[in-house]
Scaffold this motif. Sequence first.
Motif, mmCIF file in Angstrom:
data_model
loop_
_atom_site.group_PDB
_atom_site.id
_atom_site.type_symbol
_atom_site.label_atom_id
_atom_site.label_comp_id
_atom_site.label_asym_id
_atom_site.label_seq_id
_atom_site.Cartn_x
_atom_site.Cartn_y
_atom_site.Cartn_z
ATOM 1 N N GLU A 112 0.843 -1.129 -0.016
ATOM 2 C CA GLU A 112 0.037 -0.169 0.045
ATOM 3 C C GLU A 112 0.897 1.185 -0.038
ATOM 4 O OE1 GLU A 112 -2.693 -0.459 3.259
ATOM 5 O OE2 GLU A 112 -3.668 -1.905 2.419
ATOM 6 N N THR A 113 2.135 1.167 0.189
ATOM 7 C CA THR A 113 3.099 2.456 0.376
ATOM 8 C C THR A 113 4.346 2.341 -0.646
ATOM 9 O OG1 THR A 113 4.289 1.557 2.127
ATOM 10 C CG2 THR A 113 2.214 2.944 2.522
ATOM 11 N N PRO A 114 4.778 3.200 -1.118
ATOM 12 C CA PRO A 114 5.824 3.136 -2.059
ATOM 13 C C PRO A 114 7.000 2.577 -1.141
ATOM 14 C CG PRO A 114 4.961 5.464 -2.255
ATOM 15 C CD PRO A 114 4.194 4.596 -1.232
ATOM 16 N N ASP A 115 7.313 2.814 0.004
ATOM 17 C CA ASP A 115 8.320 2.011 0.849
ATOM 18 C C ASP A 115 8.179 0.700 0.976
ATOM 19 O OD1 ASP A 115 9.236 4.784 1.328
ATOM 20 O OD2 ASP A 115 8.360 4.926 3.471
ATOM 21 N N ALA A 116 7.069 0.174 0.650
ATOM 22 C CA ALA A 116 7.099 -1.456 0.771
ATOM 23 C C ALA A 116 7.340 -2.105 -0.457
ATOM 24 C CB ALA A 116 5.390 -1.756 1.385
ATOM 25 N N VAL A 117 7.665 -1.385 -1.579
ATOM 26 C CA VAL A 117 8.081 -1.925 -2.838
ATOM 27 C C VAL A 117 9.565 -2.512 -2.707
ATOM 28 C CG1 VAL A 117 8.308 -1.623 -5.275
ATOM 29 C CG2 VAL A 117 6.519 -0.553 -3.952
ATOM 30 N N PHE A 131 8.825 6.306 -12.635
ATOM 31 C CA PHE A 131 7.745 6.237 -11.474
ATOM 32 C C PHE A 131 8.374 6.293 -10.358
ATOM 33 C CE2 PHE A 131 4.337 4.666 -8.870
ATOM 34 C CZ PHE A 131 3.652 6.008 -8.781
ATOM 35 N N THR A 132 9.485 5.424 -10.086
ATOM 36 C CA THR A 132 10.030 5.227 -8.744
ATOM 37 C C THR A 132 10.917 6.667 -8.558
ATOM 38 O OG1 THR A 132 9.926 3.015 -8.897
ATOM 39 C CG2 THR A 132 11.847 4.015 -7.493
ATOM 40 N N ARG A 133 11.546 7.102 -9.537
ATOM 41 C CA ARG A 133 12.387 8.383 -9.640
ATOM 42 C C ARG A 133 11.787 9.500 -9.139
ATOM 43 N NH1 ARG A 133 14.231 8.243 -14.508
ATOM 44 N NH2 ARG A 133 15.615 6.725 -14.023
ATOM 45 N N PHE A 134 10.332 9.635 -9.704
ATOM 46 C CA PHE A 134 9.409 10.686 -9.769
ATOM 47 C C PHE A 134 9.039 10.786 -8.041
ATOM 48 C CE2 PHE A 134 4.904 11.487 -8.699
ATOM 49 C CZ PHE A 134 4.976 13.088 -9.065
ATOM 50 N N LEU A 135 8.817 9.591 -7.596
ATOM 51 C CA LEU A 135 8.239 9.441 -6.009
ATOM 52 C C LEU A 135 9.565 9.852 -5.074
ATOM 53 C CD1 LEU A 135 6.471 6.023 -5.892
ATOM 54 C CD2 LEU A 135 5.496 8.152 -5.904
ATOM 55 N N VAL A 136 10.756 9.426 -5.498
ATOM 56 C CA VAL A 136 11.781 9.853 -4.607
ATOM 57 C C VAL A 136 12.000 11.291 -4.835
ATOM 58 C CG1 VAL A 136 14.523 9.550 -4.552
ATOM 59 C CG2 VAL A 136 13.009 7.726 -4.850
ATOM 60 N N GLU A 137 12.180 11.814 -5.978
ATOM 61 C CA GLU A 137 12.162 13.314 -6.333
ATOM 62 C C GLU A 137 11.055 14.254 -5.516
ATOM 63 O OE1 GLU A 137 12.401 13.913 -10.327
ATOM 64 O OE2 GLU A 137 14.367 13.039 -10.703
#
Length: 77
Positions: free
Chosen positions: A28-33, A67-73
Amino acid sequence: RGRSPHTVAAYRRDLTAFLATLAGRGVETPDAVTPELVADHVAGLRGGSEPQAASSVARALSSIRGFTRFLVEEGLA
C-alpha cells in the motif's frame, strides 16, 4: 517531455499493471516496494499466460524506474 500520446498510454498501462500487482500483494505504500516485487512482476510479464515481447518488458521496467524516480524526487519514497 515530448512523448507521443501512444507512448504515454503505454506507460500508463505499464504502471497500472504494476500497481495492480502490488495491490494484489497487499502493498500500500511506496516504501513497501522491494526489488523482489519488481522482479516478480517482470517474471509475470515474461512468462504469464500471454508473455510480453522483450521490448514491452523493457518499456515496463523503464516506466517503473521513472515512476520510482518521480516518487523519490517528490519525497514520497
